[in-house]
Design a protein around this motif. Structure first.
Motif, PDB file in Angstrom:
ATOM      1  N   ASP A  35       0.740  -1.335   0.106  1.00  0.00           N
ATOM      2  CA  ASP A  35      -0.098   0.058  -0.039  1.00  0.00           C
ATOM      3  C   ASP A  35       0.874   1.218   0.104  1.00  0.00           C
ATOM      4  O   ASP A  35       1.257   1.853   0.975  1.00  0.00           O
ATOM      5  CB  ASP A  35      -0.974  -0.183   1.042  1.00  0.00           C
ATOM      6  CG  ASP A  35      -1.887   0.999   1.272  1.00  0.00           C
ATOM      7  OD1 ASP A  35      -2.259   1.512  -0.037  1.00  0.00           O
ATOM      8  OD2 ASP A  35      -2.655   1.161   2.212  1.00  0.00           O
ATOM      9  N   THR A  36       1.315   1.564  -1.016  1.00  0.00           N
ATOM     10  CA  THR A  36       2.341   2.632  -1.290  1.00  0.00           C
ATOM     11  C   THR A  36       1.527   4.110  -1.339  1.00  0.00           C
ATOM     12  O   THR A  36       2.385   5.058  -0.977  1.00  0.00           O
ATOM     13  CB  THR A  36       3.145   2.669  -2.475  1.00  0.00           C
ATOM     14  OG1 THR A  36       2.362   2.473  -3.600  1.00  0.00           O
ATOM     15  CG2 THR A  36       4.380   1.339  -2.486  1.00  0.00           C
ATOM     16  N   SER A  37       0.442   4.191  -1.226  1.00  0.00           N
ATOM     17  CA  SER A  37      -0.265   5.312  -1.154  1.00  0.00           C
ATOM     18  C   SER A  37      -0.214   6.045   0.087  1.00  0.00           C
ATOM     19  O   SER A  37      -0.345   7.247   0.437  1.00  0.00           O
ATOM     20  CB  SER A  37      -1.705   5.069  -1.695  1.00  0.00           C
ATOM     21  OG  SER A  37      -2.340   4.460  -0.924  1.00  0.00           O
ATOM     22  N   LYS A  38       0.187   5.184   1.078  1.00  0.00           N
ATOM     23  CA  LYS A  38      -0.105   5.733   2.429  1.00  0.00           C
ATOM     24  C   LYS A  38       1.097   6.393   2.910  1.00  0.00           C
ATOM     25  O   LYS A  38       1.350   7.142   3.715  1.00  0.00           O
ATOM     26  CB  LYS A  38      -0.259   4.326   3.550  1.00  0.00           C
ATOM     27  CG  LYS A  38      -1.438   3.955   3.692  1.00  0.00           C
ATOM     28  CD  LYS A  38      -1.546   3.129   4.789  1.00  0.00           C
ATOM     29  CE  LYS A  38      -2.756   2.376   5.125  1.00  0.00           C
ATOM     30  NZ  LYS A  38      -2.549   1.194   6.131  1.00  0.00           N
ATOM     31  N   TYR A  39       2.350   6.184   2.096  1.00  0.00           N
ATOM     32  CA  TYR A  39       3.784   6.576   2.295  1.00  0.00           C
ATOM     33  C   TYR A  39       4.308   7.554   1.296  1.00  0.00           C
ATOM     34  O   TYR A  39       4.016   7.177  -0.098  1.00  0.00           O
ATOM     35  CB  TYR A  39       4.780   5.475   2.557  1.00  0.00           C
ATOM     36  CG  TYR A  39       4.157   4.478   3.530  1.00  0.00           C
ATOM     37  CD1 TYR A  39       4.551   4.666   4.965  1.00  0.00           C
ATOM     38  CD2 TYR A  39       3.498   3.360   3.441  1.00  0.00           C
ATOM     39  CE1 TYR A  39       4.112   3.910   5.813  1.00  0.00           C
ATOM     40  CE2 TYR A  39       3.058   2.542   4.517  1.00  0.00           C
ATOM     41  CZ  TYR A  39       3.416   2.882   5.878  1.00  0.00           C
ATOM     42  OH  TYR A  39       3.046   1.917   6.596  1.00  0.00           O
ATOM     43  N   GLY A  40       4.955   8.470   1.335  1.00  0.00           N
ATOM     44  CA  GLY A  40       5.618   9.392   0.315  1.00  0.00           C
ATOM     45  C   GLY A  40       6.796   8.600  -0.151  1.00  0.00           C
ATOM     46  O   GLY A  40       7.488   7.884   0.415  1.00  0.00           O
ATOM     47  N   SER A  41       7.251   8.895  -1.329  1.00  0.00           N
ATOM     48  CA  SER A  41       8.369   8.531  -1.886  1.00  0.00           C
ATOM     49  C   SER A  41       9.514   8.569  -0.979  1.00  0.00           C
ATOM     50  O   SER A  41      10.517   7.587  -1.211  1.00  0.00           O
ATOM     51  CB  SER A  41       8.605   9.122  -3.358  1.00  0.00           C
ATOM     52  OG  SER A  41       8.788  10.212  -3.137  1.00  0.00           O
TER      53      SER A  41
END
Length: 55
Positions: A35-41
């Motif tokens: 779930d990469t949408s929770k974390y910034g790059s």
């Protein structure tokens, strides 16, 4: 001590601890990638760097 416990010296215990920390880090990193949408790059980049240092 029971025979099945065996002998665990300090270097072996240290390796087991490092392997456990690395496994926990890897599992957490997989959770982040799910779930990469929770974390910034930038956050993800630092998590990968820290995991590679532990590896």
């Amino acid at each position: 001590m029971a025979d099945w416990h065996g002998e665990v010296d300090f270097p072996a215990l240290k390796l087991k601890l490092v392997a456990s920390i690395d496994a926990i880090s890897g599992i957490h990193l997989l959770k982040v990638f799910m779930d990469t949408s929770k974390y910034g790059s930038e956050h993800i980049k630092w998590m990968v760097i820290i995991h590679l240092i532990l590896w």
